[in-house]
Design a protein around this motif. Structure first.
Motif, PDB file in Angstrom:
ATOM      1  N   ASP A  31      -4.206   7.063   5.289  1.00 50.66           N
ATOM      2  CA  ASP A  31      -4.624   6.365   6.449  1.00 50.66           C
ATOM      3  C   ASP A  31      -4.445   4.908   6.358  1.00 50.66           C
ATOM      4  O   ASP A  31      -4.030   4.062   7.397  1.00 50.66           O
ATOM      5  N   ARG A  32      -4.701   4.132   5.323  1.00 47.76           N
ATOM      6  CA  ARG A  32      -4.396   2.732   5.142  1.00 47.76           C
ATOM      7  C   ARG A  32      -3.038   2.231   4.976  1.00 47.76           C
ATOM      8  O   ARG A  32      -2.503   1.481   5.383  1.00 47.76           O
ATOM      9  N   ALA A  33      -2.098   3.312   4.358  1.00 44.13           N
ATOM     10  CA  ALA A  33      -0.816   3.113   4.585  1.00 44.13           C
ATOM     11  C   ALA A  33      -0.235   3.248   6.094  1.00 44.13           C
ATOM     12  O   ALA A  33       0.476   2.439   6.285  1.00 44.13           O
ATOM     13  N   HIS A  34      -0.732   4.186   6.583  1.00 41.18           N
ATOM     14  CA  HIS A  34      -0.476   4.449   8.117  1.00 41.18           C
ATOM     15  C   HIS A  34      -0.461   3.390   8.827  1.00 41.18           C
ATOM     16  O   HIS A  34       0.121   2.929   9.705  1.00 41.18           O
ATOM     17  N   HIS A  35      -1.902   2.715   8.621  1.00 37.10           N
ATOM     18  CA  HIS A  35      -2.241   1.933   9.638  1.00 37.10           C
ATOM     19  C   HIS A  35      -2.073   0.310   9.065  1.00 37.10           C
ATOM     20  O   HIS A  35      -2.936  -0.490   9.315  1.00 37.10           O
ATOM     21  N   SER A  36      -1.217   0.073   7.798  1.00 34.03           N
ATOM     22  CA  SER A  36      -1.049  -1.113   7.273  1.00 34.03           C
ATOM     23  C   SER A  36      -0.236  -2.003   8.515  1.00 34.03           C
ATOM     24  O   SER A  36       0.236  -1.570   9.505  1.00 34.03           O
ATOM     25  N   ALA A  37      -0.465  -3.393   8.573  1.00 36.75           N
ATOM     26  CA  ALA A  37       0.025  -4.274   9.528  1.00 36.75           C
ATOM     27  C   ALA A  37       1.512  -4.081   9.753  1.00 36.75           C
ATOM     28  O   ALA A  37       1.866  -4.059  11.061  1.00 36.75           O
ATOM     29  N   TYR A  38       2.349  -3.747   8.819  1.00 33.63           N
ATOM     30  CA  TYR A  38       3.726  -3.497   8.938  1.00 33.63           C
ATOM     31  C   TYR A  38       3.962  -2.214   9.733  1.00 33.63           C
ATOM     32  O   TYR A  38       4.742  -2.312  10.731  1.00 33.63           O
ATOM     33  N   MET A  39       3.443  -1.058   9.504  1.00 34.05           N
ATOM     34  CA  MET A  39       3.365   0.175  10.345  1.00 34.05           C
ATOM     35  C   MET A  39       2.832   0.158  11.608  1.00 34.05           C
ATOM     36  O   MET A  39       3.559   0.481  12.732  1.00 34.05           O
ATOM     37  N   ASP A  40       1.731  -0.474  11.622  1.00 30.58           N
ATOM     38  CA  ASP A  40       1.432  -0.853  13.116  1.00 30.58           C
ATOM     39  C   ASP A  40       2.265  -1.554  13.946  1.00 30.58           C
ATOM     40  O   ASP A  40       2.695  -0.936  14.992  1.00 30.58           O
ATOM     41  N   ALA A  41       2.755  -2.531  13.367  1.00 30.11           N
ATOM     42  CA  ALA A  41       3.721  -3.634  14.224  1.00 30.11           C
ATOM     43  C   ALA A  41       4.977  -2.612  14.579  1.00 30.11           C
ATOM     44  O   ALA A  41       5.554  -2.650  15.798  1.00 30.11           O
ATOM     45  N   LEU A  42       5.302  -1.787  13.559  1.00 31.08           N
ATOM     46  CA  LEU A  42       6.627  -1.104  13.783  1.00 31.08           C
ATOM     47  C   LEU A  42       6.216   0.181  14.961  1.00 31.08           C
ATOM     48  O   LEU A  42       7.263   0.165  15.648  1.00 31.08           O
ATOM     49  N   LEU A 206      -2.221   8.347  -6.184  1.00 30.55           N
ATOM     50  CA  LEU A 206      -2.920   7.098  -5.587  1.00 30.55           C
ATOM     51  C   LEU A 206      -2.553   5.981  -5.891  1.00 30.55           C
ATOM     52  O   LEU A 206      -2.138   5.042  -4.676  1.00 30.55           O
ATOM     53  N   THR A 207      -1.989   5.791  -7.225  1.00 30.49           N
ATOM     54  CA  THR A 207      -1.242   4.578  -7.578  1.00 30.49           C
ATOM     55  C   THR A 207       0.161   4.583  -6.762  1.00 30.49           C
ATOM     56  O   THR A 207       0.717   3.534  -6.232  1.00 30.49           O
ATOM     57  N   ALA A 208       0.727   5.431  -6.489  1.00 24.07           N
ATOM     58  CA  ALA A 208       2.105   5.538  -5.890  1.00 24.07           C
ATOM     59  C   ALA A 208       1.829   5.001  -4.407  1.00 24.07           C
ATOM     60  O   ALA A 208       2.527   4.229  -3.472  1.00 24.07           O
ATOM     61  N   PHE A 209       0.679   5.477  -3.455  1.00 26.03           N
ATOM     62  CA  PHE A 209       0.417   5.261  -2.256  1.00 26.03           C
ATOM     63  C   PHE A 209       0.008   3.762  -2.338  1.00 26.03           C
ATOM     64  O   PHE A 209       0.592   2.776  -1.393  1.00 26.03           O
ATOM     65  N   GLU A 210      -0.726   3.115  -3.243  1.00 23.00           N
ATOM     66  CA  GLU A 210      -0.954   1.608  -3.319  1.00 23.00           C
ATOM     67  C   GLU A 210       0.353   0.857  -3.493  1.00 23.00           C
ATOM     68  O   GLU A 210       0.422  -0.268  -2.849  1.00 23.00           O
ATOM     69  N   LEU A 211       1.179   1.400  -4.370  1.00 26.07           N
ATOM     70  CA  LEU A 211       2.318   0.617  -4.414  1.00 26.07           C
ATOM     71  C   LEU A 211       3.441   0.418  -3.263  1.00 26.07           C
ATOM     72  O   LEU A 211       3.793  -0.404  -2.802  1.00 26.07           O
ATOM     73  N   ASN A 212       3.103   1.544  -2.220  1.00 28.29           N
ATOM     74  CA  ASN A 212       3.890   1.655  -0.916  1.00 28.29           C
ATOM     75  C   ASN A 212       3.139   0.584  -0.090  1.00 28.29           C
ATOM     76  O   ASN A 212       3.514  -0.110   0.645  1.00 28.29           O
ATOM     77  N   ILE A 213       1.643   0.563  -0.241  1.00 31.44           N
ATOM     78  CA  ILE A 213       0.839  -0.274   0.755  1.00 31.44           C
ATOM     79  C   ILE A 213       1.362  -1.916   0.272  1.00 31.44           C
ATOM     80  O   ILE A 213       1.561  -2.785   1.167  1.00 31.44           O
ATOM     81  N   ASP A 214       1.238  -2.113  -0.901  1.00 28.03           N
ATOM     82  CA  ASP A 214       1.724  -3.343  -1.453  1.00 28.03           C
ATOM     83  C   ASP A 214       3.364  -3.859  -0.944  1.00 28.03           C
ATOM     84  O   ASP A 214       3.298  -4.974  -0.525  1.00 28.03           O
ATOM     85  N   VAL A 215       4.315  -2.956  -1.084  1.00 27.06           N
ATOM     86  CA  VAL A 215       5.629  -3.126  -0.393  1.00 27.06           C
ATOM     87  C   VAL A 215       5.303  -3.457   1.181  1.00 27.06           C
ATOM     88  O   VAL A 215       5.747  -4.334   1.697  1.00 27.06           O
ATOM     89  N   LEU A 216       4.514  -2.574   1.854  1.00 29.22           N
ATOM     90  CA  LEU A 216       4.364  -2.962   3.178  1.00 29.22           C
ATOM     91  C   LEU A 216       3.644  -4.175   3.753  1.00 29.22           C
ATOM     92  O   LEU A 216       4.117  -5.028   4.681  1.00 29.22           O
ATOM     93  N   THR A 217       2.716  -4.516   2.773  1.00 32.96           N
ATOM     94  CA  THR A 217       1.966  -5.964   3.057  1.00 32.96           C
ATOM     95  C   THR A 217       2.599  -7.038   2.608  1.00 32.96           C
ATOM     96  O   THR A 217       2.908  -8.016   3.613  1.00 32.96           O
ATOM     97  N   GLU A 218       3.640  -7.030   1.871  1.00 27.95           N
ATOM     98  CA  GLU A 218       4.566  -7.979   1.714  1.00 27.95           C
ATOM     99  C   GLU A 218       5.608  -8.213   2.636  1.00 27.95           C
ATOM    100  O   GLU A 218       5.882  -9.291   2.970  1.00 27.95           O
TER     101      GLU A 218
END
Ligand code: HEM
Length: 229
Positions: A31-42, A206-218
């Motif tokens: 849910d955090r990956a899905h609703h990251s600022a990047y994905m929300d904007a996209l 879980l680590t893999a998801f966090e790494l994706n979130i970090d990419v989306l955040t950057e």
């Protein structure tokens, strides 16, 4: 069709519940990956097509590492069933990036710091540990098959991009996505991992998801308009 009885229902058999456990264990981080600022904007159409291209560019490095890991796993008895050529995204990504960035696309690609970290992590765990490979494989490919299809229709509706530019999301050679997801869950359930290994795989997922979130955040910091962040 008659409902399965307790004796035959796969979901009630302890040895077949790993796919469900994995999905439930990753629900919050998903849910955090899905609703990251990047994905929300996209998803809300607030990004330019150039902003989307920056994500595809990061995928180039991420899938290069993941698919090199597939090559490394091709003869591994546990990893090999997950090496499914129809999933490979690099040919589609190359065509998409040429469309999105132009003929000199390769010279324009640069991994952001979070992508470099993600790629390093895959090199550390996905090339000689089948469970680590599957953790990273599941996180990306099952996501592309599900949520990725939402992005695919968004590319068509918002930017008029289909075919080249959106081939990354085209899994038509796999057949029915839901049938494939069923087969994939079966692979997860029958891989023969014991409870301790399943725990390690969940932790790596879980680590893999966090790494994706970090990419989306950057990426969000670079391409989401500050006024809409
Ligand atoms: C655009 C944002 C996203 C949307 C709209 C989205 C949506 C979805 C949906 C609808 C499903 C199917 C759930 C189900 O079968 O009930 C799903 C599954 C999944 N998504 Fe996402 N998702 C998004 C982002 C992501 C990201 C960033 C990742 C990780 C990189 C990810 C990884 C996954 C995985 C691994 C599954 C499979 C879960 C399972 O069935 O075991 N998703 N997503």
């Amino acid at each position: 069709m008659a409902a399965p009885t307790a004796a035959t229902s796969p979901d009630l058999d302890e040895s077949t519940t790993f796919a469900r456990t994995l999905r439930e264990s990753t629900r919050e981080v998903h849910d955090r990956a899905h609703h990251s600022a990047y994905m929300d904007a996209l998803l809300e159409g607030r990004l330019s097509l150039h902003g989307y291209a920056q994500l595809a560019a990061q995928y180039y490095f991420i899938y290069q590492a993941l698919e090199q890991a597939s090559d490394a796993m091709a003869d591994d008895p546990v990893g090999a069933p997950f090496v499914i050529d129809e999933l490979r995204r690099m040919p589609a990504l190359r065509a998409d990036l040429e469309f999105l960035l132009g003929p000199d696309w390769e010279a324009r690609l640069h991994p952001v710091e979070a992508t470099k970290t993600y790629v390093r992590r895959m090199h550390a765990v996905a090339f000689d540990w089948p469970g680590g490979y599957v953790a990273h494989h599941y996180t990306r490919y099952l996501g592309d098959l599900a949520g990725g299809q939402v992005v695919r229709s968004l590319l068509r509706k918002t930017y008029g991009v289909e075919g080249a530019g959106a081939l990354f999301y085209d899994f038509s050679t796999l057949g029915s996505p839901s049938a494939f997801r069923g087969r994939y869950r079966e692979l997860l359930n029958t891989a023969g991992w014991d409870a301790a290994e399943r725990e390690r795989i969940i932790a790596e997922t879980l680590t893999a998801f966090e790494l994706n979130i970090d990419v989306l955040t950057e990426l969000a910091e670079a391409v989401v308009p500050a006024t809409s962040r």
